[in-house]
Design a protein around this motif. Structure first.
Motif, PDB file in Angstrom:
ATOM      1  N   LEU A   1     -40.124  -9.219  47.440  1.00  0.00           N
ATOM      2  CA  LEU A   1     -40.387 -10.474  46.735  1.00  0.00           C
ATOM      3  C   LEU A   1     -39.720 -11.644  47.437  1.00  0.00           C
ATOM      4  CD1 LEU A   1     -39.715  -9.328  43.052  1.00  0.00           C
ATOM      5  CD2 LEU A   1     -41.894  -9.381  44.273  1.00  0.00           C
ATOM      6  N   ALA A   2     -40.204 -12.829  47.132  1.00  0.00           N
ATOM      7  CA  ALA A   2     -39.507 -14.033  47.591  1.00  0.00           C
ATOM      8  C   ALA A   2     -38.112 -14.007  46.989  1.00  0.00           C
ATOM      9  CB  ALA A   2     -40.263 -15.278  47.134  1.00  0.00           C
ATOM     10  N   PRO A   3     -37.131 -14.602  47.665  1.00  0.00           N
ATOM     11  CA  PRO A   3     -35.773 -14.626  47.100  1.00  0.00           C
ATOM     12  C   PRO A   3     -35.771 -15.239  45.692  1.00  0.00           C
ATOM     13  CG  PRO A   3     -35.735 -15.362  49.377  1.00  0.00           C
ATOM     14  CD  PRO A   3     -37.182 -15.238  48.984  1.00  0.00           C
ATOM     15  N   GLU A   4     -34.880 -14.729  44.876  1.00  0.00           N
ATOM     16  CA  GLU A   4     -34.821 -15.131  43.471  1.00  0.00           C
ATOM     17  C   GLU A   4     -34.669 -16.646  43.321  1.00  0.00           C
ATOM     18  OE1 GLU A   4     -32.781 -13.126  39.649  1.00  0.00           O
ATOM     19  OE2 GLU A   4     -31.364 -13.901  41.121  1.00  0.00           O
ATOM     20  N   HIS A   5     -33.827 -17.271  44.140  1.00  0.00           N
ATOM     21  CA  HIS A   5     -33.629 -18.716  43.990  1.00  0.00           C
ATOM     22  C   HIS A   5     -34.918 -19.492  44.301  1.00  0.00           C
ATOM     23  CE1 HIS A   5     -32.782 -18.247  48.314  1.00  0.00           C
ATOM     24  NE2 HIS A   5     -33.182 -19.499  48.427  1.00  0.00           N
ATOM     25  N   GLU A   6     -35.733 -19.002  45.221  1.00  0.00           N
ATOM     26  CA  GLU A   6     -37.011 -19.663  45.520  1.00  0.00           C
ATOM     27  C   GLU A   6     -37.967 -19.541  44.341  1.00  0.00           C
ATOM     28  OE1 GLU A   6     -38.773 -18.348  49.190  1.00  0.00           O
ATOM     29  OE2 GLU A   6     -36.916 -18.726  50.318  1.00  0.00           O
TER      30      GLU A   6
ATOM     31  N   SER B   1     -34.915 -28.433  33.426  1.00  0.00           N
ATOM     32  CA  SER B   1     -34.299 -28.871  32.178  1.00  0.00           C
ATOM     33  C   SER B   1     -33.435 -27.748  31.617  1.00  0.00           C
ATOM     34  CB  SER B   1     -35.399 -29.211  31.162  1.00  0.00           C
ATOM     35  OG  SER B   1     -36.110 -28.026  30.811  1.00  0.00           O
ATOM     36  N   PRO B   2     -32.607 -28.069  30.629  1.00  0.00           N
ATOM     37  CA  PRO B   2     -31.839 -27.002  29.975  1.00  0.00           C
ATOM     38  C   PRO B   2     -32.751 -25.921  29.384  1.00  0.00           C
ATOM     39  CG  PRO B   2     -30.925 -29.134  29.407  1.00  0.00           C
ATOM     40  CD  PRO B   2     -32.209 -29.396  30.152  1.00  0.00           C
ATOM     41  N   ARG B   3     -33.894 -26.316  28.897  1.00  0.00           N
ATOM     42  CA  ARG B   3     -34.836 -25.335  28.328  1.00  0.00           C
ATOM     43  C   ARG B   3     -35.317 -24.368  29.424  1.00  0.00           C
ATOM     44  NH1 ARG B   3     -40.807 -26.393  25.882  1.00  0.00           N
ATOM     45  NH2 ARG B   3     -41.015 -24.371  24.886  1.00  0.00           N
ATOM     46  N   THR B   4     -35.660 -24.903  30.594  1.00  0.00           N
ATOM     47  CA  THR B   4     -36.088 -24.062  31.709  1.00  0.00           C
ATOM     48  C   THR B   4     -34.954 -23.132  32.135  1.00  0.00           C
ATOM     49  OG1 THR B   4     -37.654 -25.742  32.459  1.00  0.00           O
ATOM     50  CG2 THR B   4     -37.001 -24.071  34.066  1.00  0.00           C
ATOM     51  N   ALA B   5     -33.740 -23.663  32.190  1.00  0.00           N
ATOM     52  CA  ALA B   5     -32.579 -22.838  32.559  1.00  0.00           C
ATOM     53  C   ALA B   5     -32.390 -21.695  31.566  1.00  0.00           C
ATOM     54  CB  ALA B   5     -31.323 -23.701  32.639  1.00  0.00           C
ATOM     55  N   ARG B   6     -32.543 -21.975  30.280  1.00  0.00           N
ATOM     56  CA  ARG B   6     -32.411 -20.908  29.261  1.00  0.00           C
ATOM     57  C   ARG B   6     -33.497 -19.850  29.449  1.00  0.00           C
ATOM     58  NH1 ARG B   6     -31.361 -25.358  26.062  1.00  0.00           N
ATOM     59  NH2 ARG B   6     -33.463 -25.353  25.184  1.00  0.00           N
ATOM     60  N   ARG B   7     -34.714 -20.295  29.731  1.00  0.00           N
ATOM     61  CA  ARG B   7     -35.825 -19.344  29.936  1.00  0.00           C
ATOM     62  C   ARG B   7     -35.576 -18.483  31.171  1.00  0.00           C
ATOM     63  NH1 ARG B   7     -39.747 -22.641  29.527  1.00  0.00           N
ATOM     64  NH2 ARG B   7     -40.307 -22.881  31.717  1.00  0.00           N
ATOM     65  N   LEU B   8     -35.080 -19.098  32.254  1.00  0.00           N
ATOM     66  CA  LEU B   8     -34.760 -18.322  33.454  1.00  0.00           C
ATOM     67  C   LEU B   8     -33.691 -17.272  33.162  1.00  0.00           C
ATOM     68  CD1 LEU B   8     -34.712 -21.164  36.146  1.00  0.00           C
ATOM     69  CD2 LEU B   8     -36.460 -19.389  35.856  1.00  0.00           C
ATOM     70  N   ALA B   9     -32.665 -17.675  32.428  1.00  0.00           N
ATOM     71  CA  ALA B   9     -31.597 -16.719  32.081  1.00  0.00           C
ATOM     72  C   ALA B   9     -32.159 -15.578  31.236  1.00  0.00           C
ATOM     73  CB  ALA B   9     -30.471 -17.435  31.348  1.00  0.00           C
ATOM     74  N   ALA B  10     -33.028 -15.906  30.293  1.00  0.00           N
ATOM     75  CA  ALA B  10     -33.611 -14.878  29.419  1.00  0.00           C
ATOM     76  C   ALA B  10     -34.520 -13.921  30.194  1.00  0.00           C
ATOM     77  CB  ALA B  10     -34.393 -15.538  28.290  1.00  0.00           C
ATOM     78  N   LYS B  11     -35.102 -14.389  31.291  1.00  0.00           N
ATOM     79  CA  LYS B  11     -36.008 -13.551  32.079  1.00  0.00           C
ATOM     80  C   LYS B  11     -35.294 -12.825  33.208  1.00  0.00           C
ATOM     81  CE  LYS B  11     -40.475 -14.971  30.884  1.00  0.00           C
ATOM     82  NZ  LYS B  11     -41.789 -14.577  31.309  1.00  0.00           N
ATOM     83  N   GLY B  12     -33.967 -12.844  33.196  1.00  0.00           N
ATOM     84  CA  GLY B  12     -33.228 -12.007  34.134  1.00  0.00           C
ATOM     85  C   GLY B  12     -32.879 -12.645  35.458  1.00  0.00           C
ATOM     86  N   PHE B  13     -32.878 -13.970  35.544  1.00  0.00           N
ATOM     87  CA  PHE B  13     -32.395 -14.612  36.766  1.00  0.00           C
ATOM     88  C   PHE B  13     -30.871 -14.615  36.730  1.00  0.00           C
ATOM     89  CE2 PHE B  13     -36.726 -16.054  36.844  1.00  0.00           C
ATOM     90  CZ  PHE B  13     -37.029 -16.152  38.188  1.00  0.00           C
ATOM     91  N   SER B  14     -30.259 -14.542  37.893  1.00  0.00           N
ATOM     92  CA  SER B  14     -28.801 -14.480  37.964  1.00  0.00           C
ATOM     93  C   SER B  14     -28.185 -15.794  37.479  1.00  0.00           C
ATOM     94  CB  SER B  14     -28.339 -14.194  39.397  1.00  0.00           C
ATOM     95  OG  SER B  14     -28.529 -15.340  40.209  1.00  0.00           O
ATOM     96  N   GLU B  15     -26.965 -15.696  37.032  1.00  0.00           N
ATOM     97  CA  GLU B  15     -26.241 -16.866  36.537  1.00  0.00           C
ATOM     98  C   GLU B  15     -26.143 -17.936  37.623  1.00  0.00           C
ATOM     99  OE1 GLU B  15     -21.771 -17.720  34.923  1.00  0.00           O
ATOM    100  OE2 GLU B  15     -22.729 -15.850  34.292  1.00  0.00           O
ATOM    101  N   ASP B  16     -25.888 -17.526  38.859  1.00  0.00           N
ATOM    102  CA  ASP B  16     -25.789 -18.483  39.971  1.00  0.00           C
ATOM    103  C   ASP B  16     -27.102 -19.243  40.166  1.00  0.00           C
ATOM    104  OD1 ASP B  16     -23.192 -17.662  40.442  1.00  0.00           O
ATOM    105  OD2 ASP B  16     -23.724 -16.374  42.139  1.00  0.00           O
ATOM    106  N   VAL B  17     -28.206 -18.539  40.097  1.00  0.00           N
ATOM    107  CA  VAL B  17     -29.510 -19.170  40.284  1.00  0.00           C
ATOM    108  C   VAL B  17     -29.802 -20.127  39.133  1.00  0.00           C
ATOM    109  CG1 VAL B  17     -32.005 -18.722  40.324  1.00  0.00           C
ATOM    110  CG2 VAL B  17     -30.460 -17.353  41.731  1.00  0.00           C
TER     111      VAL B  17
END
Length: 140
Positions: free
Chosen positions: A95-100, A112-128
């Motif tokens: 896969l493409a790197p997670e940050h990409e 936005s904060p909403r997008t950040a929350r959705r990314l966290a909920a879908k298993g993206f790393s805290e750093d990303v």
């Protein structure tokens, strides 16, 4: 009731979509097929290419990644489906790197904060997630 042929049961399980060896084994077990016959059937199916956990993991990881899942979320899905760690890691490497992937989502949906929350909920790393949130705060 006559004993079911494990290859027939497996063929029905694989008719509509690829499955992990673990999923097929569970289906055979639910059909009442004993452990030795299940093992023999799984070996035959693998040898013939009907089940292949590397292929399954790569296909499933690509589908989940395209639906906006991060690496940890994809790992959890594959683990629940019985795919081993090595096959999962090989699939994630395709896969493409997670940050990409996260930045593409943030560009599409807004950083936005909403997008950040959705990314966290879908298993993206805290750093990303933090990187995407910083980029949004900076207007990147």
């Amino acid at each position: 009731m006559p004993e079911q042929d494990p290859l027939d049961v497996a063929a029905r399980a694989l008719r509509h979509r690829d499955r992990s060896a673990h999923e097929v084994d569970e289906r055979l077990a639910r059909a009442g097929i004993d452990e030795d016959r299940r093992a023999e059937a799984l070996e035959t199916l693998a040898r013939l290419g009907y089940i292949d956990d590397d292929r399954y993991a790569a296909t499933r990881a690509a589908a989940l990644g395209a639906r906006g899942w991060g690496d940890a979320g994809i790992r959890a899905h594959l683990e629940r489906e019985g795919v081993g760690g090595a096959a999962t890691e090989r699939a994630l490497a395709t896969l493409a790197p997670e940050h990409e992937r996260a930045r593409a989502i943030a560009r599409r949906d807004g950083a936005s904060p909403r997008t950040a929350r959705r990314l966290a909920a879908k298993g993206f790393s805290e750093d990303v997630v933090e990187s995407v949130a910083r980029d949004g705060a900076a207007g990147v």
